[in-house]
Design an enzyme around this catalytic site. Structure first.
Site, short mmCIF file in Angstrom:
data_model
loop_
_atom_site.label_atom_id
_atom_site.label_comp_id
_atom_site.label_asym_id
_atom_site.label_seq_id
_atom_site.Cartn_x
_atom_site.Cartn_y
_atom_site.Cartn_z
N HIS A 236 -14.87 4.14 -7.10
CA HIS A 236 -16.24 3.86 -7.57
C HIS A 236 -17.18 4.98 -7.13
CE1 HIS A 236 -17.66 2.30 -3.60
NE2 HIS A 236 -16.51 1.67 -3.51
N ASP B 3 -20.55 4.61 -6.90
CA ASP B 3 -21.79 4.16 -6.27
C ASP B 3 -21.63 3.98 -4.77
OD1 ASP B 3 -20.09 1.90 -6.80
OD2 ASP B 3 -21.78 0.56 -6.41
N GLU C 296 -19.70 -0.82 -8.03
CA GLU C 296 -18.73 -1.68 -7.34
C GLU C 296 -19.37 -2.47 -6.21
OE1 GLU C 296 -15.79 -2.79 -4.24
OE2 GLU C 296 -17.47 -1.42 -4.05
N GLU C 297 -20.47 -1.93 -5.67
CA GLU C 297 -21.04 -2.51 -4.45
C GLU C 297 -21.98 -3.68 -4.72
OE1 GLU C 297 -19.93 -1.81 -1.66
OE2 GLU C 297 -19.31 0.29 -1.55
ZN LIG Z 1 -15.85 0.78 -1.71
#
Ligand SMILES: [Zn+2]
Length: 356
Positions: free
Chosen positions: A73, A75, A129-130
């Site tokens: 990811h 981000d 993703e976060e």
């Molecule tokens: Zn991660």
């Protein structure tokens, strides 16, 4: 902006990590980094590139018998006065160094430098993703373009400190409620106290012996815990309801329905309401590319206890594991960092694996 991902930067995974960290990319603000990555990938003749939102993917099309995914990811969590990256000896500090731009750097370097890997490779760089999964680039692509992700095996380059963390545990939250009868506390014998009744639930939790399950020689240690408790109406009222929120982390030999049935059996006699759940993922080390990957790493895999996006791959029928140079213990921390030798080792391991 001029693209800081120059050929010189792309040739060195450590420098590439540093430059990626310095392109700020807090969740929902990944446009700049996705633009830079896309531009680099589009210039590579052996890759076919696609983009959806701020998720960028590139694939080789060599006609190999098997295809693997390298995913990371783009981000990060919000910065905490920890940018730009700072190098002190063998340690690089900064937001995203561990989670997971050091992992992204490994995949990006291979994407541009390896025209003929032993398997076809899909390099997948995704957004958000976060945060809530409604924004998660892997989730979005798995729904709108699942063919982009078709593969025999996936490596998610999340921080694992350079070891293989296979599969992941599932997670579930339930409310277990007790009921009573409301009354004035001056005449409490006329009521039934629902908060007192919660002790029966808490006793079962305290006595509970969590399983430890070994699958493919990976140990998964379960946990069952009250994480919140709610009850009470006023300082002079006997409460008629109390709600205990319970989090169950379960090994991947159980699916969500089995985990729920287990909790309903355990709390038999109480009202049990399912709040949310996410399935785990089996370690999936049986696939040939997985075995070759574990051999390239050279150390025994361990079970992943936290929930990660490997379970999204598992849900698509793609065995997946976690492997990245970052230190998972400092992910999201103000002093987030990565050990530089582990970036170099990780790059060498992936190269060994993909070259054969
Ligand atoms: Zn991660």
């Amino acid at each position: 902006m001029t693209n800081p991902l120059t050929p010189a930067v792309l040739s060195d995974p450590v420098e590439l990590t540093r430059v990626l960290v310095d392109i700020e990319s807090v969740s929902l603000h990944e446009k700049d980094i996705a633009d830079c990555v896309e531009q680099v990938l589009r210039a590579v003749p052996h890759l076919r590139v696609e983009r959806l939102g701020n998720t960028v993917m590139a694939r080789t099309e060599l006609g190999r018998a098997q295809r693997v995914v390298l995913a990371g990811h783009l981000d990060t969590v919000p910065i905490a006065d920890n940018l730009p990256a700072r190098v002190d000896g063998e340690i690089m500090y900064g937001c995203g160094t561990s989670d997971m731009k050091s992992g992204v750097a490994l995949a990006l370097q291979l994407a541009v430098s390896l025209p003929e890997p032993r398997y076809d490779v899909t390099y997948f760089f995704y957004e958000a993703e976060e945060i809530d999964s409604a924004y998660n680039g892997l989730n979005l692509v798995s729904k709108s373009h699942p063919e982009w992700l078709a593969a025999d095996f996936a490596v998610l380059l999340e921080p694992t400190h350079g070891v293989v963390e296979a599969g992941c545990q599932g997670t579930m939250r339930v409310h277990v409620s007790t009921t009573g009868k409301r009354a004035h506390s001056a005449r409490s014998w006329r009521g039934v106290n629902a908060i007192h009744a919660a002790s029966g639930v808490l006793d079962r939790l305290a006595a509970y012996e969590a399983r430890q399950v070994t699958i493919d020689s990976c140990a998964y240690r379960e946990g069952l815990n009250a994480v919140r408790i709610n009850g009470g109406i006023a300082g002079n009222v006997i409460p008629d309801r109390c709600e205990i929120e319970i989090n169950y982390r379960f090994a991947p030999d159980r699916d969500v329905a089995e985990a729920e049935a287990h909790l309903r059996e355990l709390f038999d006699g109480y009202e049990v309401t399912l709040i949310d759940a996410a399935p785990g993922a089996l370690p999936g080390l049986g696939a040939a590319p997985a075995q070759e990957f574990v051999a390239a790493v050279g150390s025994a895999p361990i079970g992943k206890l936290g929930w990660t996006d490997v379970s999204r791959f598992a849900a698509m029928g793609i065995p997946a594991l976690n492997f990245g140079p970052g230190d998972p213990n400092v992910a999201h921390a103000v002093d987030e960092r990565v050990e530089i030798p582990l970036i170099r080792e990780g790059a060498a391991t992936l190269h060994r694996w993909l070259v054969g």
